[in-house]
Design an enzyme around this catalytic site. Sequence first.
Site, mmCIF file in Angstrom:
data_model
loop_
_atom_site.group_PDB
_atom_site.id
_atom_site.type_symbol
_atom_site.label_atom_id
_atom_site.label_comp_id
_atom_site.label_asym_id
_atom_site.label_seq_id
_atom_site.Cartn_x
_atom_site.Cartn_y
_atom_site.Cartn_z
ATOM 1 N N ASP A 263 0.821 -1.201 0.000
ATOM 2 C CA ASP A 263 0.000 0.000 0.000
ATOM 3 C C ASP A 263 0.865 1.264 0.000
ATOM 4 O OD1 ASP A 263 -2.643 1.406 0.524
ATOM 5 O OD2 ASP A 263 -1.529 2.013 2.313
ATOM 6 N N GLU B 245 1.320 -0.094 -4.992
ATOM 7 C CA GLU B 245 0.545 1.128 -5.199
ATOM 8 C C GLU B 245 1.545 2.263 -5.034
ATOM 9 O OE1 GLU B 245 -3.251 3.670 -3.483
ATOM 10 O OE2 GLU B 245 -2.008 2.525 -2.101
#
Length: 653
Positions: free
Chosen positions: A278, A311
């Site tokens: 993330d 990401e």
Amino acid sequence: MSPLSHDSPIRHYSHCLPFGAQLTGVAPGKPHTRFRFWAPSCSAVQIVFETADGSAAASAPLDMTPSHNGWFEAQAPCAPGALYRYRIDGQQLVPDPASRFQPQGVHGPSQVVDARAFAWRHANWQGRPWEETVLYELHVGALGGYAGVMNRLPALAELGVTAIELMPLNDFPGERGWGYDVVLPYAPHAAYGTPDELKALIDAAHGHGLQVLLDVVYNHFGPDGNWLGQYAKPFFKAGKRTPWGDALDFERPEVRDFYSDNALYWLNEYRFDGLRLDAVHAIDNPDWLRELADHVRARVEPGRHVHLVLENEHNEANLLESHFTAQWNDDAHHTLHVMLTGESEGYYRAFAEHPIAQLARVLGEGFAYQGEPSPVHDGRPRGEPSAHLSPTSFVMFLQNHDQIGNRAFGDRLRTLANDDDALRAATALLLLSPQIPLLFMEEEYGSTQPFQFFTAFEGDLADAVREGRRREFKAFAAFTDATRREQIPDPNDVRTFENSSPPVQSPEQSSNAPLDGDRLDWMHFYKSALAVRARLLMPRLRHARALGATVLADDRHDGGGDGNTPRRAALIARWRLDDGEIYTIALNLGHECVRLERAPEGMVVFETPPRARDLTDNGVLPERACVAWLTGDVPDYALHHDAREVRREEPHA
């Protein structure tokens, strides 16, 4: 891929952690556990053992021996199931930051776990090559915990999904939440089930031929339940913050090792097939990211397919050249979202001028922003050249937890677009582009159920989160009015979670709410497109290369049609597949036909709307259409219809 047989050898897996509580002996009558704890800001540490009711165990606290560089160590004759905490400097009790399980939540004691107790049935599973991946992101809690997700596996495999991606499981405060407020990265969230029940889910998924990826958060800790700042201040970078809290100091070897071992722990002990990291732009340390990838590649068993997905707002193409498998392609989402909804606020500003041209660049080169100044980054350059990368280096999506849940009311794209034909065309592109497709749970049924931001904070923190979220939307035109902002759901209200949770049973399983015609149409549409992908694309994607994309029409929104979709927004993109054949997709998201210079060569393998090829054969690309062609020999089972015809011509099993 058919389910694996159950006669593979039973195996037991454990990742030996260099810190935390590690069982070193489980012989009957002779259990033994090694404890290791990094507390450089403390002078003394004890282990306090507890009973299930929270009282201290009969045994006296165990003094830990200080070692070098702030480490404390101890050995104790305790068995699996033992509950413990660390007492720092004779005062505060804290959980183990490397706890394998917190049965009473992040504010309770840690538990000693025998990782080798679980017997894996599908020990021969080696994963699947990345080019075979069709991702399905889901929230475990919203689907009823590990058991609820397990019930969904047969339907997902039948749909054509090849990998499920679990939103973060690392322990966070409260029973419900998205999981990004992680405070104990090694402990799977107790509200979803036990560690062995999580392993049973992964094992069952492997039996259905499904990979399992885990979303992990290495960029910050949540605001409630993290004690590291009290006993390990050097874990954080002094004077630097992320949007979510104090920045972590990845220059320190203890921090680097803590997260490198965490990645290996999930991959080796839980047998996850990959990780989605993330918001790595908030880590702001590309050297450590490369080190992490090298560490993982060197320490998973030879022959396993393990995938590392980023990401990364920075669009750092260099990380995808050799270290990471792929990146979530926000640029693809944003261009398509602007064309489908007409929205241009927030980060959509950067894609509002010529989204079809940016989508053409996405299909032809990977990223839309490859070093150009971005209006939502104060005009600073964003991204790196990416045309040299494989199309499978990019994960494409129309919806995910962020793009739905970060909206004030958690609106699904189907609600926002209000144009099913245009949405079908965009969905066909998603499912049939050589980029890796990602679906969000229930998307395949054309769901309009919201997915809202939910937490279970209490007291002042609950108030701050609720009011902070409403304040976030003040800059948007729809929420300048305070009364309107008050209507934004309270994340801490249990009804917000309930409103975001689908039925525990999938529609195929439910006798109370079987699939109606609309949901059945959408499901068949997804299933038919994914059948084409599995049969015609997957075997030819490993070395596929984009040949570029051409804009056929680029007319801005003019209020025509439904007021959202542009008058004309069309392109044509081509790829060379592994066997040299040319694969072509033409897309028109506008509400007017567009001229084709000439129809692409090859056989139509998919089209929406039905009989679109009747027009493309005559040099016309219909409105709200997506058509795919493949040159060379196409098997007679290739599909070239959309959902409204699938039920009359089901694909072969």
